[in-house]
Design a protein around this motif. Structure first.
Motif, PDB file in Angstrom:
ATOM      1  N   GLY A 148      12.704  16.111  -0.120  1.00 49.00           N
ATOM      2  CA  GLY A 148      12.725  17.174   0.865  1.00 49.00           C
ATOM      3  C   GLY A 148      14.109  17.445   1.411  1.00 49.00           C
ATOM      4  O   GLY A 148      14.266  18.232   2.337  1.00 49.00           O
ATOM      5  N   GLY A 149      15.123  16.780   0.848  1.00 47.98           N
ATOM      6  CA  GLY A 149      16.485  16.953   1.321  1.00 47.98           C
ATOM      7  C   GLY A 149      17.278  17.920   0.464  1.00 47.98           C
ATOM      8  O   GLY A 149      16.755  18.587  -0.425  1.00 47.98           O
ATOM      9  N   THR A 150      18.569  17.961   0.731  1.00 47.92           N
ATOM     10  CA  THR A 150      19.469  18.818  -0.023  1.00 47.92           C
ATOM     11  C   THR A 150      19.641  18.263  -1.431  1.00 47.92           C
ATOM     12  O   THR A 150      19.814  17.048  -1.598  1.00 47.92           O
ATOM     13  CB  THR A 150      20.833  18.896   0.679  1.00 47.92           C
ATOM     14  N   PRO A 151      19.587  19.109  -2.474  1.00 50.39           N
ATOM     15  CA  PRO A 151      19.726  18.613  -3.852  1.00 50.39           C
ATOM     16  C   PRO A 151      21.060  17.900  -4.060  1.00 50.39           C
ATOM     17  O   PRO A 151      22.076  18.225  -3.442  1.00 50.39           O
ATOM     18  CB  PRO A 151      19.639  19.889  -4.695  1.00 50.39           C
ATOM     19  N   VAL A 152      21.037  16.903  -4.939  1.00 53.50           N
ATOM     20  CA  VAL A 152      22.244  16.162  -5.259  1.00 53.50           C
ATOM     21  C   VAL A 152      23.276  17.116  -5.860  1.00 53.50           C
ATOM     22  O   VAL A 152      22.954  17.981  -6.664  1.00 53.50           O
ATOM     23  CB  VAL A 152      21.930  15.027  -6.244  1.00 53.50           C
TER      24      VAL A 152
ATOM     25  N   VAL B 172      26.316  16.140  -1.070  1.00 54.63           N
ATOM     26  CA  VAL B 172      25.254  15.154  -1.309  1.00 54.63           C
ATOM     27  C   VAL B 172      25.496  14.480  -2.657  1.00 54.63           C
ATOM     28  O   VAL B 172      25.506  15.136  -3.688  1.00 54.63           O
ATOM     29  CB  VAL B 172      23.870  15.821  -1.282  1.00 54.63           C
ATOM     30  N   ARG B 173      25.681  13.177  -2.634  1.00 55.66           N
ATOM     31  CA  ARG B 173      25.988  12.435  -3.856  1.00 55.66           C
ATOM     32  C   ARG B 173      24.780  11.706  -4.440  1.00 55.66           C
ATOM     33  O   ARG B 173      24.748  11.421  -5.633  1.00 55.66           O
ATOM     34  CB  ARG B 173      27.095  11.411  -3.571  1.00 55.66           C
ATOM     35  N   MET B 174      23.781  11.425  -3.604  1.00 52.64           N
ATOM     36  CA  MET B 174      22.623  10.671  -4.078  1.00 52.64           C
ATOM     37  C   MET B 174      21.354  11.176  -3.423  1.00 52.64           C
ATOM     38  O   MET B 174      21.421  11.853  -2.382  1.00 52.64           O
ATOM     39  CB  MET B 174      22.820   9.173  -3.778  1.00 52.64           C
ATOM     40  N   PRO B 175      20.191  10.863  -4.000  1.00 46.74           N
ATOM     41  CA  PRO B 175      18.919  11.362  -3.480  1.00 46.74           C
ATOM     42  C   PRO B 175      18.700  11.010  -2.022  1.00 46.74           C
ATOM     43  O   PRO B 175      18.920   9.871  -1.590  1.00 46.74           O
ATOM     44  CB  PRO B 175      17.874  10.670  -4.360  1.00 46.74           C
ATOM     45  N   GLY B 176      18.272  12.015  -1.236  1.00 50.10           N
ATOM     46  CA  GLY B 176      17.910  11.797   0.153  1.00 50.10           C
ATOM     47  C   GLY B 176      19.068  11.802   1.130  1.00 50.10           C
ATOM     48  O   GLY B 176      18.835  11.824   2.352  1.00 50.10           O
ATOM     49  N   MET B 177      20.280  11.761   0.644  1.00 50.56           N
ATOM     50  CA  MET B 177      21.423  11.710   1.558  1.00 50.56           C
ATOM     51  C   MET B 177      21.582  13.034   2.300  1.00 50.56           C
ATOM     52  O   MET B 177      21.271  14.105   1.770  1.00 50.56           O
ATOM     53  CB  MET B 177      22.701  11.363   0.798  1.00 50.56           C
ATOM     54  N   ALA B 178      22.045  12.947   3.537  1.00 50.77           N
ATOM     55  CA  ALA B 178      22.276  14.147   4.339  1.00 50.77           C
ATOM     56  C   ALA B 178      23.530  14.852   3.852  1.00 50.77           C
ATOM     57  O   ALA B 178      24.478  14.215   3.383  1.00 50.77           O
ATOM     58  CB  ALA B 178      22.408  13.764   5.816  1.00 50.77           C
TER      59      ALA B 178
ATOM     60  N   ARG C 107      13.273   8.214   1.650  1.00 50.87           N
ATOM     61  CA  ARG C 107      12.562   8.583   0.418  1.00 50.87           C
ATOM     62  C   ARG C 107      13.486   8.485  -0.791  1.00 50.87           C
ATOM     63  O   ARG C 107      13.094   7.994  -1.859  1.00 50.87           O
ATOM     64  CB  ARG C 107      12.009  10.002   0.544  1.00 50.87           C
ATOM     65  N   GLY C 108      14.713   8.971  -0.628  1.00 52.71           N
ATOM     66  CA  GLY C 108      15.664   8.860  -1.730  1.00 52.71           C
ATOM     67  C   GLY C 108      16.007   7.410  -2.033  1.00 52.71           C
ATOM     68  O   GLY C 108      16.100   7.009  -3.207  1.00 52.71           O
ATOM     69  N   GLY C 109      16.182   6.604  -0.989  1.00 53.91           N
ATOM     70  CA  GLY C 109      16.480   5.187  -1.201  1.00 53.91           C
ATOM     71  C   GLY C 109      15.334   4.451  -1.868  1.00 53.91           C
ATOM     72  O   GLY C 109      15.550   3.576  -2.717  1.00 53.91           O
ATOM     73  N   ILE C 110      14.098   4.794  -1.521  1.00 51.91           N
ATOM     74  CA  ILE C 110      12.936   4.157  -2.134  1.00 51.91           C
ATOM     75  C   ILE C 110      12.883   4.478  -3.621  1.00 51.91           C
ATOM     76  O   ILE C 110      12.596   3.596  -4.453  1.00 51.91           O
ATOM     77  CB  ILE C 110      11.644   4.607  -1.425  1.00 51.91           C
TER      78      ILE C 110
END
Length: 280
Positions: free
Chosen positions: A188-192, A197-203, A232-235
């Motif tokens: 649900g975050g900004t696309p990598v 944004v460098r990784m999934p879920g990062m702001a 979610r990205g970290g999981i």
């Protein structure tokens, strides 16, 4: 006439019967206290021979051989361990996960400290504090392992290359998008690759600036929303490591991250509801 002077019995000489000795007999000498036991046990006369001396048991001739064999096996065990337990390589899933997750955690700590400084809701501030402390501790553990393996602690170049491979396919054959790791739709975050944004879920860079300028309830709600996406990205990253990492300790750490962050997502969703904000 004067009375005869009495003489004590102890001073009177012994009778001739008591003091007489047979011709040629030697005077008896009382044995030393330490020798009484030996003489009594042996029942021997004065002609008894010298007391036997106990000897220590000699070290078996095969003793040194056993010692040498034990040392050889011990050394061989270490040699085999060195051949079988090699440190992960710089391109391994283990090294890539630890490096990228350290960077991922670092942003979570940054966001948590902003909420700790600007937030108004005590429960949300407490959640932020817990996340900052636990993820900073994880960073220390992951950096320590990389150092023990003689590897760099930071990712050089594009991150997430360890996840899914260059063809963008994970182990299940499912396409995961951008370099095998674009899960913006899932988190649900900004696309990598967008807005820093460098990784999934990062702001994103924009979202971090918004959080830094927010205060009170606005900070609480924005922090919870961004952190849920971040978790979610970290999981997703940790789940991949639990399946593909080669080191037991790395898989164990990744599993723990999945459990802890899943529980924290539930808590933060409940906090959004309590604050009258939409769930993330």
């Amino acid at each position: 006439m004067p009375k005869p002077t009495s003489v004590p019995e102890s001073a009177m000489p012994a009778s001739s019967a008591d003091t007489a000795e047979e011709p040629g007999a030697s005077t008896a000498v009382a044995p030393e206290p330490s020798a009484v036991g030996g003489a009594a046990a042996d029942g021997a006369s004065g002609d008894a021979g010298p007391t036997p001396v106990k000897r220590r048991r000699a070290w078996p001739l095969w003793g040194p051989l056993v010692l040498l064999a034990a040392v050889a096996l011990f050394a061989a065990g270490f040699g085999l361990r060195g051949l079988t337990d090699r440190a992960p390589g710089t391109g391994s899933v283990d090294a890539g996960f630890l490096r990228d997750m350290s960077e991922h955690h670092a942003q979570a700590v940054q966001m948590s400290m902003l909420e700790f400084s600007h937030g108004a809701d005590s429960q949300t501030v407490a959640v932020a504090q817990d996340i900052a402390l636990s993820q900073q501790r994880d960073i220390g553990v992951m950096h320590s392992w990389l150092s023990d393996w003689g590897l760099e602690q930071s990712t050089v170049g594009e991150p997430m290359r360890w996840m899914g491979g260059a063809d963008g396919q994970d182990s299940g054959g499912q396409n995961s998008g951008h370099g095998g790791h674009d899960m913006g739709g899932t988190t649900g975050g900004t696309p990598v690759g967008t807005d820093g944004v460098r990784m999934p879920g990062m702001a994103s860079t924009t979202e971090l600036a918004q959080l830094a300028s927010a205060s009170g309830r606005d900070s609480d709600v924005l922090f919870l929303t961004l952190m849920i996406r971040h978790h979610r990205g970290g999981i997703a990253m940790a789940q991949y490591a639990t399946r593909h990492a080669g080191e037991d300790q790395v898989r164990t750490l990744a599993k723990a991250m999945v459990v802890v962050q899943s529980r924290e997502i539930e808590q933060m969703q409940a906090d959004l509801t309590r604050l009258g904000a939409p769930r993330a």
